[in-house]
Design a protein around this motif. Sequence first.
Motif, PDB file in Angstrom:
ATOM      1  N   ASP B  32       0.820  -1.212   0.000  1.00 28.10           N
ATOM      2  CA  ASP B  32       0.000   0.000   0.000  1.00 28.10           C
ATOM      3  C   ASP B  32       0.853   1.259   0.000  1.00 28.10           C
ATOM      4  OD1 ASP B  32      -1.753  -1.941   0.248  1.00 28.10           O
ATOM      5  OD2 ASP B  32      -2.602  -1.354   2.176  1.00 28.10           O
ATOM      6  N   LEU B 334      -8.997  10.123  -2.164  1.00 24.62           N
ATOM      7  CA  LEU B 334      -8.440   9.150  -1.218  1.00 24.62           C
ATOM      8  C   LEU B 334      -7.271   9.747  -0.442  1.00 24.62           C
ATOM      9  CD1 LEU B 334      -8.272   6.115  -3.662  1.00 24.62           C
ATOM     10  CD2 LEU B 334      -9.941   6.457  -1.852  1.00 24.62           C
ATOM     11  N   ALA B 335      -7.127   9.307   0.821  1.00 28.50           N
ATOM     12  CA  ALA B 335      -5.918   9.646   1.581  1.00 28.50           C
ATOM     13  C   ALA B 335      -4.761   8.866   0.979  1.00 28.50           C
ATOM     14  CB  ALA B 335      -6.106   9.279   3.041  1.00 28.50           C
ATOM     15  N   THR B 336      -3.545   9.425   1.071  1.00 27.41           N
ATOM     16  CA  THR B 336      -2.394   8.775   0.446  1.00 27.41           C
ATOM     17  C   THR B 336      -2.227   7.338   0.931  1.00 27.41           C
ATOM     18  OG1 THR B 336      -1.390  10.946   0.512  1.00 27.41           O
ATOM     19  CG2 THR B 336       0.038   9.128  -0.113  1.00 27.41           C
ATOM     20  N   SER B 337      -2.518   7.111   2.203  1.00 28.65           N
ATOM     21  CA  SER B 337      -2.329   5.760   2.742  1.00 28.65           C
ATOM     22  C   SER B 337      -3.405   4.795   2.236  1.00 28.65           C
ATOM     23  CB  SER B 337      -2.344   5.811   4.265  1.00 28.65           C
ATOM     24  OG  SER B 337      -3.562   6.414   4.677  1.00 28.65           O
ATOM     25  N   ASP B 338      -4.514   5.345   1.716  1.00 28.78           N
ATOM     26  CA  ASP B 338      -5.594   4.476   1.215  1.00 28.78           C
ATOM     27  C   ASP B 338      -5.463   4.182  -0.266  1.00 28.78           C
ATOM     28  OD1 ASP B 338      -6.774   4.336   3.631  1.00 28.78           O
ATOM     29  OD2 ASP B 338      -8.196   5.966   3.271  1.00 28.78           O
ATOM     30  N   LEU B 339      -4.353   4.609  -0.866  1.00 27.13           N
ATOM     31  CA  LEU B 339      -4.247   4.531  -2.314  1.00 27.13           C
ATOM     32  C   LEU B 339      -3.986   3.094  -2.775  1.00 27.13           C
ATOM     33  CD1 LEU B 339      -4.340   6.404  -4.765  1.00 27.13           C
ATOM     34  CD2 LEU B 339      -1.869   6.519  -4.675  1.00 27.13           C
ATOM     35  N   THR B 340      -5.074   2.380  -3.068  1.00 27.32           N
ATOM     36  CA  THR B 340      -4.947   1.038  -3.635  1.00 27.32           C
ATOM     37  C   THR B 340      -5.905   0.934  -4.818  1.00 27.32           C
ATOM     38  OG1 THR B 340      -6.731   0.124  -2.326  1.00 27.32           O
ATOM     39  CG2 THR B 340      -4.507   0.029  -1.360  1.00 27.32           C
ATOM     40  N   ASN B 343      -9.621   0.689  -3.851  1.00 25.30           N
ATOM     41  CA  ASN B 343     -10.158   1.949  -3.347  1.00 25.30           C
ATOM     42  C   ASN B 343     -10.379   2.954  -4.472  1.00 25.30           C
ATOM     43  OD1 ASN B 343     -10.278   1.070  -0.745  1.00 25.30           O
ATOM     44  ND2 ASN B 343      -8.303   1.944  -0.140  1.00 25.30           N
ATOM     45  N   ASP B 346     -13.615   2.083  -6.104  1.00 29.77           N
ATOM     46  CA  ASP B 346     -14.789   2.539  -5.363  1.00 29.77           C
ATOM     47  C   ASP B 346     -14.943   4.051  -5.467  1.00 29.77           C
ATOM     48  OD1 ASP B 346     -15.460  -0.005  -4.682  1.00 29.77           O
ATOM     49  OD2 ASP B 346     -14.313   0.003  -2.801  1.00 29.77           O
TER      50      ASP B 346
END
Lengths: 289, 416
Positions: B32, B334-340, B343, B346
């Motif tokens: 991630d 998205l937050a940078t840490s949520d970048l998948t 995600n 969605d």
Amino acid sequence: MDQFIEQIVTGLSIGSILLLVALGLSIIYGSMGIINLAHGEFVMLGAYAAWVFHTYLGLGLLASLVPIFLVVAAFGWIIERYVLSLLNNRPLDTILATWGVGIMLQQAVRLSVGSELRYVQLPPALSDSMDVFGISVSSYRVFLFVVSIALFGATWLLMNRTPVGMKLRAIIQDRSVAASFGINAKRVYALTFAYGAGLAGLAGALVSPLKSVSPDMGTGYVVDAFMVVVLGGVQSLAGTVASAFILGELSGGIAFLQNDTVAKAIVLLAIVVLIRFRPEGLFTARVRA
Amino acid sequence: MSISRRTLLRNTAALGAFAGAGLPHIWIKNADLAYAAGGEIKVGVLFSLTGTTAIIEESLNKATLLAIEEINAAGGIKGSKIVPIVEDPASDPATFSEKARKLVVGDKCVSVFGSYTSASRKAVLPVFERQNNLYWYPTLYEGRECSKNVIYTGAVPNQQQDEFVPWLVKKFGKKFYLIGSNYIYPKEENNYCKKLLEKLGGEVVAEEYVPLGHSEFSSVINKIRSTQPNVIFSTVVGDSVVALHRQYKAAGLDPEKMPMASLTTSENEVAAMGGEAAAGHFTSAPYFMVHKSPENEKFVEAYKKRWGADKVTHFVSEACYFQTYLFKQAVEKLATSDLTPPNIRDAVKGQSMIAPQGKVQIEPENLHTWLWPKIAQAKSNGQFEILVEAKEWLKPVPYAAYPGQSCTEKGLVEKS
């Protein structure tokens, strides 16, 4: 009845394009025994030459035919002189070498002028259709038919009525004996290859207004050309003409009755079967051994 | 120096221990973080630059890179730059699959933009589904697909034909001659066309497929002459389009009486065949270069400035351009840490923007795109004239020809 004549005329037109593309290959394969897989790329170079002359020099297609012949022939001469003549008497190596040359030519064109389709204008004087036996046919197709027959005639004269042709025929029969009579085999081979390449270039330029111009357009033509030459019989110019028109009528006819996909398959199958029973092709040139 | 078995073992163990301690990121599964490492967001660009379809895919590569450069020049996505990793799959489906794997697994791209042909899309599909990554596919295509790992921004059959076929029937008549290249796309489009014609009381006088790359159409033209259709409905692709149009023109057929109606002829093909061979024929698509909107003027100007004044934009390169912006919008949410990739998928659901063709939106149900169908006629100057513009945008229905099936958020559902 009209439909039948229409279909015959269509077959003649397809055949004339096949003849145009196969003539150069027939010379090179038949007389020199070189299986020239770069033949399609010579066709492609001719089409691009037509595009360059048209776009950058403003020359019409008809006016640029002679320069195109000379340019592609010069190209063929260079390749014979610096690649193929070094591989004398090794036919298998020439397959690989010409294949490699073909790939390099394709990529060179792609890198230098880009891979998009190019446009060559139909000569305005030939853009209409005309009546042939009461059938409306594109004037340009009639023109192609006439040109292909004329080129065949010129090639036949060159082979059978000129000193160069006589020397070439002597070399084909026996190279060492010919050489001992003072014939410069190297020079004659280089000229022959250049002539064959020039014919391929002309074919490319001539078909470009009906079809499209792209770096990999040669691939289809080289297959067609080999089918014509193999079916007609190697070393037989008349066989090449006959087989071009037989294939033209056959594929046109089947395409009309069925469709082009089926036509392609059946024609290929027919050639395979024929070659099985007549490996030398339909026509063979009788040569005293 | 001689190496005994013992010293070799010891050295190897030491090297292993060093690698384990010194290069920890190899061992820790923290994919991630890697997706947005160092202020860079890596995306794959997978269009053929060599081989048969390079003719068109080169322009898709260019439109995608243009959008990425514009986004980066405007500050990137929340400060991160998009880094395009360009691969050349050489028009070969097997190479597509191999390069897709390299981009997703090796380079850890968070998304890949790519493909023109259906064959190449089908070839990369397993890679994206297994790795749960995201593929952005810009081409109009045959529908009948419902992957949760592909964002489809091109038109599906209902978006190209629902307006077009009734309009053709009304204007020219009910006899249709269907001709296409011999592969899945033309067959599915013709399948849908036949269903529409059935409802309208139309008639199919012939349905015919030519081999890919075919360039000798004289027998087809004889058949067209003998069946006398009102409309020639063409889904021939690639350089065959050029050959068909030029031979139609050379044979002296008249587009006013028997026009070709195409789903595949764009400005790109028209430039190659010459305006006089294209003039008078019709195309249905969501975008044409002449479309009048401030967004399109900006797009065309930027494209020509970047890639050359003689270049054209067309309905697939436009989709390449706007889908890159939709990607940007989704990542911004998205937050940078949520970048998948999941995600991003969605986040892109329901995203909309003003594209050059008009306002487009990703349909949450099937990840296809709401588009604006248009019907245009080719002119001898190489451009189109838009004759009909849809009054409303059209919902994508990838299973329009199969009433028993529909694509939903959970996947393909069979209706009883």
